[in-house]
Design a protein around this motif. Structure first.
Motif, PDB file in Angstrom:
ATOM      1  N   VAL A 139       0.813  -1.215   0.000  1.00 40.92           N
ATOM      2  CA  VAL A 139       0.000   0.000   0.000  1.00 40.92           C
ATOM      3  C   VAL A 139       0.849   1.269   0.000  1.00 40.92           C
ATOM      4  O   VAL A 139       1.793   1.401   0.786  1.00 40.92           O
ATOM      5  CB  VAL A 139      -0.939   0.021   1.221  1.00 40.92           C
ATOM      6  N   ILE A 140       0.508   2.201  -0.887  1.00 40.46           N
ATOM      7  CA  ILE A 140       0.832   3.612  -0.755  1.00 40.46           C
ATOM      8  C   ILE A 140      -0.505   4.348  -0.851  1.00 40.46           C
ATOM      9  O   ILE A 140      -1.524   3.762  -1.212  1.00 40.46           O
ATOM     10  CB  ILE A 140       1.805   4.127  -1.830  1.00 40.46           C
ATOM     11  N   SER A 141      -0.516   5.637  -0.520  1.00 42.41           N
ATOM     12  CA  SER A 141      -1.793   6.337  -0.543  1.00 42.41           C
ATOM     13  C   SER A 141      -1.601   7.816  -0.851  1.00 42.41           C
ATOM     14  O   SER A 141      -0.633   8.441  -0.400  1.00 42.41           O
ATOM     15  CB  SER A 141      -2.511   6.186   0.800  1.00 42.41           C
ATOM     16  N   MET A 142      -2.552   8.343  -1.615  1.00 45.82           N
ATOM     17  CA  MET A 142      -2.581   9.781  -1.883  1.00 45.82           C
ATOM     18  C   MET A 142      -3.186  10.541  -0.711  1.00 45.82           C
ATOM     19  O   MET A 142      -3.255  11.771  -0.743  1.00 45.82           O
ATOM     20  CB  MET A 142      -3.374  10.063  -3.157  1.00 45.82           C
ATOM     21  N   MET A 181       6.911   4.801  -2.587  1.00 43.42           N
ATOM     22  CA  MET A 181       6.994   4.063  -1.330  1.00 43.42           C
ATOM     23  C   MET A 181       7.997   4.724  -0.397  1.00 43.42           C
ATOM     24  O   MET A 181       7.793   4.773   0.828  1.00 43.42           O
ATOM     25  CB  MET A 181       7.374   2.607  -1.585  1.00 43.42           C
ATOM     26  N   GLY A 182       9.089   5.260  -0.959  1.00 45.05           N
ATOM     27  CA  GLY A 182      10.078   5.948  -0.143  1.00 45.05           C
ATOM     28  C   GLY A 182       9.504   7.145   0.584  1.00 45.05           C
ATOM     29  O   GLY A 182       9.847   7.416   1.741  1.00 45.05           O
ATOM     30  N   VAL A 183       8.617   7.876  -0.095  1.00 44.56           N
ATOM     31  CA  VAL A 183       7.938   9.001   0.553  1.00 44.56           C
ATOM     32  C   VAL A 183       6.921   8.495   1.560  1.00 44.56           C
ATOM     33  O   VAL A 183       6.849   8.968   2.700  1.00 44.56           O
ATOM     34  CB  VAL A 183       7.255   9.901  -0.504  1.00 44.56           C
ATOM     35  N   TYR A 184       6.124   7.512   1.159  1.00 48.85           N
ATOM     36  CA  TYR A 184       4.999   7.062   1.990  1.00 48.85           C
ATOM     37  C   TYR A 184       5.469   6.432   3.296  1.00 48.85           C
ATOM     38  O   TYR A 184       4.910   6.706   4.361  1.00 48.85           O
ATOM     39  CB  TYR A 184       4.144   6.072   1.194  1.00 48.85           C
ATOM     40  N   LEU A 185       6.503   5.579   3.225  1.00 48.57           N
ATOM     41  CA  LEU A 185       6.998   4.935   4.439  1.00 48.57           C
ATOM     42  C   LEU A 185       8.348   5.492   4.878  1.00 48.57           C
ATOM     43  O   LEU A 185       9.081   4.849   5.627  1.00 48.57           O
ATOM     44  CB  LEU A 185       7.057   3.415   4.254  1.00 48.57           C
ATOM     45  N   SER A 186       8.676   6.662   4.398  1.00 49.92           N
ATOM     46  CA  SER A 186       9.737   7.548   4.913  1.00 49.92           C
ATOM     47  C   SER A 186      11.146   6.960   4.915  1.00 49.92           C
ATOM     48  O   SER A 186      11.965   7.338   5.750  1.00 49.92           O
ATOM     49  CB  SER A 186       9.360   8.041   6.322  1.00 49.92           C
ATOM     50  N   PHE A 205       9.743   1.545   7.082  1.00 48.16           N
ATOM     51  CA  PHE A 205       9.729   0.572   5.987  1.00 48.16           C
ATOM     52  C   PHE A 205      10.245  -0.779   6.440  1.00 48.16           C
ATOM     53  O   PHE A 205       9.711  -1.824   6.033  1.00 48.16           O
ATOM     54  CB  PHE A 205      10.540   1.077   4.792  1.00 48.16           C
ATOM     55  N   ALA A 206      11.284  -0.790   7.294  1.00 56.52           N
ATOM     56  CA  ALA A 206      11.821  -2.067   7.780  1.00 56.52           C
ATOM     57  C   ALA A 206      10.734  -2.879   8.472  1.00 56.52           C
ATOM     58  O   ALA A 206      10.652  -4.099   8.308  1.00 56.52           O
ATOM     59  CB  ALA A 206      12.985  -1.801   8.733  1.00 56.52           C
ATOM     60  N   ARG A 207       9.881  -2.196   9.229  1.00 60.55           N
ATOM     61  CA  ARG A 207       8.801  -2.900   9.925  1.00 60.55           C
ATOM     62  C   ARG A 207       7.752  -3.411   8.951  1.00 60.55           C
ATOM     63  O   ARG A 207       7.347  -4.581   8.988  1.00 60.55           O
ATOM     64  CB  ARG A 207       8.148  -1.964  10.944  1.00 60.55           C
ATOM     65  N   GLU A 208       7.305  -2.531   8.079  1.00 57.13           N
ATOM     66  CA  GLU A 208       6.179  -2.895   7.203  1.00 57.13           C
ATOM     67  C   GLU A 208       6.581  -3.880   6.115  1.00 57.13           C
ATOM     68  O   GLU A 208       5.748  -4.673   5.671  1.00 57.13           O
ATOM     69  CB  GLU A 208       5.554  -1.644   6.589  1.00 57.13           C
ATOM     70  N   VAL A 209       7.832  -3.833   5.651  1.00 56.02           N
ATOM     71  CA  VAL A 209       8.227  -4.790   4.617  1.00 56.02           C
ATOM     72  C   VAL A 209       8.178  -6.209   5.166  1.00 56.02           C
ATOM     73  O   VAL A 209       7.933  -7.173   4.416  1.00 56.02           O
ATOM     74  CB  VAL A 209       9.631  -4.464   4.053  1.00 56.02           C
ATOM     75  N   MET A 210       8.345  -6.347   6.473  1.00 58.39           N
ATOM     76  CA  MET A 210       8.194  -7.663   7.091  1.00 58.39           C
ATOM     77  C   MET A 210       6.740  -7.939   7.455  1.00 58.39           C
ATOM     78  O   MET A 210       6.159  -8.951   7.048  1.00 58.39           O
ATOM     79  CB  MET A 210       9.082  -7.770   8.343  1.00 58.39           C
ATOM     80  N   GLN A 211       6.128  -7.049   8.208  1.00 54.62           N
ATOM     81  CA  GLN A 211       4.789  -7.303   8.741  1.00 54.62           C
ATOM     82  C   GLN A 211       3.732  -7.428   7.661  1.00 54.62           C
ATOM     83  O   GLN A 211       2.872  -8.310   7.717  1.00 54.62           O
ATOM     84  CB  GLN A 211       4.390  -6.188   9.705  1.00 54.62           C
ATOM     85  N   LEU A 212       3.778  -6.549   6.650  1.00 53.38           N
ATOM     86  CA  LEU A 212       2.682  -6.452   5.678  1.00 53.38           C
ATOM     87  C   LEU A 212       3.020  -6.966   4.290  1.00 53.38           C
ATOM     88  O   LEU A 212       2.123  -7.386   3.565  1.00 53.38           O
ATOM     89  CB  LEU A 212       2.227  -4.988   5.568  1.00 53.38           C
TER      90      LEU A 212
END
Length: 571
Positions: A139-142, A181-186, A205-212
């Motif tokens: 997921v990314i989002s506007m 994605m770099g902007v969205y998950l910083s 990003f480190a968290r979400e790339v694993m969790q989600l």
């Protein structure tokens, strides 16, 4: 709208809810293409079976596509879709970007135009439907910092479509490197640690790339059920794993051949920063030891962002959780909210090995999801299956079923977020990184909860959204959808195939049943729709009034079908 066609909201809601008690409770690199396994070969489908398959594999079937598939096979349709050129959103965006005045931003409506035009008209329906499913996983989002970054968002959607038939390893790297994605998950411009300043790397990003995105929270068996130790699930990672992996994602920033500090911060304004993959800047990348998921990257005197990224993504890609974790989510997005463990296991097996020793082959995964016996089981099966049809897919199906066109050519669409007046959902506007709804959502206090079943899409269902959808789709069916252009909504349907049957309510309802529900209308719902349609009398001696009555019959038949329980639960 004629009063012979308009129904009051209480009547509509009563119809929607009438059958709910008895309704089903469950709701790119080049690769050598592998042949479809013999177990996934089926005879030519019936019209209802073809419609049901196309509802899972596309943004919605047309009568012509249903008819064509009855003379072919599911496997051949998929193989043909694999060969079609990719339709892209970014070229629709670029001409407006080129005309943009300095200091101005593109409006989100431009993305909506590109999305809906592609969903409604693109030949590569399977690729585009897969891209939408992937956008609800990665997921990314506007709804946030990407609110005016339309090139970035369109490019990201195109990237998902490009990887839909490639390899999962490439997909997760392209996701990790994409500036949206770099902007969205910083993790764009993520700086290495600095103990003197008390600075640590950003961990989002480190968290979400694993969790989600890859392995989830708990260790899984191959069939997606949790591994238990002493009756308790086992966590896949710890906070130390997040900390170690976060160091890997330091030093990545705007694409440029010259890796200078100024270019890292984009002070020279690289014109295509929104659409080019991020690159690693060694001077901003951590040199310290990085421990995560049983892997150790030793401390080094020379920073190696590209090498560290490869090690990290290879570890994630080869984790045994990925096949069942990703496979189950893809099944949920395309086929059913509650796949059996055996179904998940078969999809995970295809992920692990496409039959030729290749891991992560997305074509093999797509086949496994759509051609599994559980996905293609007979419609009269009593086993719980299916999923709530999310609002975006209801509108896309209406567009495709009735050959909606845009006289302006632009498919001028708008934000459809409002649940009280619209869909309660807009593409690429998820409120959180967890998507519009979580894959494990259980509606509290329901029969589903008592049966330990999930219904993800129910997380965005409320009294307001039920009424809002009924009003929105009634207005859409009657007058089209989109922005007003020259006094008329820009996206207009063609009901000619239905008007040809308007004099015979039974035949009209039969066609709508096949086209919209895949033959799922119950006897009760069918009779209600048929009787309501027949109640609109066609005058014998007034051609103009007769034509108007036929149009109202068609519109009412479509409306009552699209608010029926059998339509709202996609089987």
């Amino acid at each position: 709208m004629s009063h012979t066609y308009r129904l009051g909201l209480p009547v509509l809601l009563a119809f929607i809810l009438a059958g709910c008690v008895s309704a089903p409770q469950g709701p790119a690199e080049l690769q050598v293409r592998t042949p479809t396994p013999a177990a996934y070969r089926y005879p030519a489908p019936s019209a209802n079976e073809a419609s049901r398959f196309l509802q899972q594999a596309s943004f919605g079937p047309t009568l012509g596509e249903i008819e064509a598939l009855t003379h072919s096979s599911y496997a051949d349709w998929i193989d043909t879709q694999f060969t079609l050129p990719q339709s892209r959103l970014l070229p629709i965006i670029e001409p407006e970007h080129a005309k943009l005045e300095k200091g101005k931003n593109l409006n989100q409506e431009l993305f909506f135009r590109a999305f809906w035009k592609t969903a409604a008209t693109a030949p590569d329906q399977l690729r585009q439907r897969m891209a939408f499913a992937l956008s609800e996983i990665f997921v990314i989002s506007m709804d946030g910092m990407l609110d005016v970054k339309m090139r970035a968002v369109s490019s990201y959607q195109d990237m998902l479509a490009r990887n839909a038939f490639g390899n999962f390893r490439t997909l997760i790297e392209d996701v990790a490197r994409h500036p949206a994605m770099g902007v969205y998950l910083s993790h764009l411009k993520n700086l290495k640690e600095d103990p003197a300043k008390g600075r640590v790397p950003d961990e989002n990003f480190a968290r979400e790339v694993m969790q989600l995105f890859t392995i989830g929270l708990y260790e899984l068996n191959p069939d997606g059920t949790p591994k238990l130790v002493n009756g308790e699930p086992v966590e896949t990672y710890s906070n130390d794993d997040i900390t170690g992996l976060a160091k890997v994602f330091t030093g990545f920033s705007y694409a440029n051949q010259e890796l200078t500090d100024a270019n890292f911060y984009n002070q020279n304004r690289q014109p295509d920063w929104e659409i080019l993959p991020m690159v690693g800047y060694p001077q901003f990348h951590s040199k310290s030891e990085k421990r995560f998921l049983g892997v150790t990257i030793p401390a080094s005197l020379v920073a190696d962002p590209e090498g560290d990224l490869k090690i990290a993504l290879d570890r994630l890609f080869n984790h045994p959780n990925v096949g069942p974790f990703f496979g189950r989510q893809l099944i949920q997005r395309l086929v059913t909210s509650n796949p059996s463990p055996a179904y998940v296991a078969r999809v995970a097996a295809a992920f692990n090995n496409n039959g030729r020793g290749v891991r992560g082959d997305m074509q093999a995964v797509v086949r496994a999801v759509l051609l599994d016996p559980e996905a293609r089981r007979p419609l009269n099966s009593q086993q719980a299956s299916g999923k709530v049809r999310e609002p975006i897919l209801r509108l896309s199906q209406w567009m495709r079923a009735f050959h909606a066109t845009s006289p302006s050519g632009d498919y001028q669409m708008y934000n459809t977020d409002n649940p009280g007046t619209s869909l309660g959902q807009s593409p690429m506007r998820s409120p959180t990184v967890f998507n519009f709804y979580r894959p494990g959502f259980v509606p509290p206090g329901t029969a589903l909860a008592r049966q330990n079943m999930v219904a993800p899409e129910m997380q965005i269902v409320s009294e307001s959204s039920v009424a809002g959808y009924a009003n929105f789709i009634q207005s859409t069916i009657d007058a089209g959808v989109g922005k007003n252009v020259n006094g008329k909504r820009d996206i207009q349907p063609d009901y000619s195939a239905q008007l040809a049957l308007a004099d015979t309510p039974d035949k009209l309802v039969d066609q709508l049943d096949v086209l919209l529900t895949g033959g799922e209308l119950s006897t009760t719902s069918r009779q209600r729709i048929r009787d309501a349609v027949a109640d609109i009398r066609i005058p014998a001696n007034n051609p103009a009034q007769a034509d108007n009555a036929r149009r109202n019959r068609v519109k009412l038949g479509i409306l009552l079908t699209m608010v029926s329980p059998e339509y709202l639960v996609q089987k």
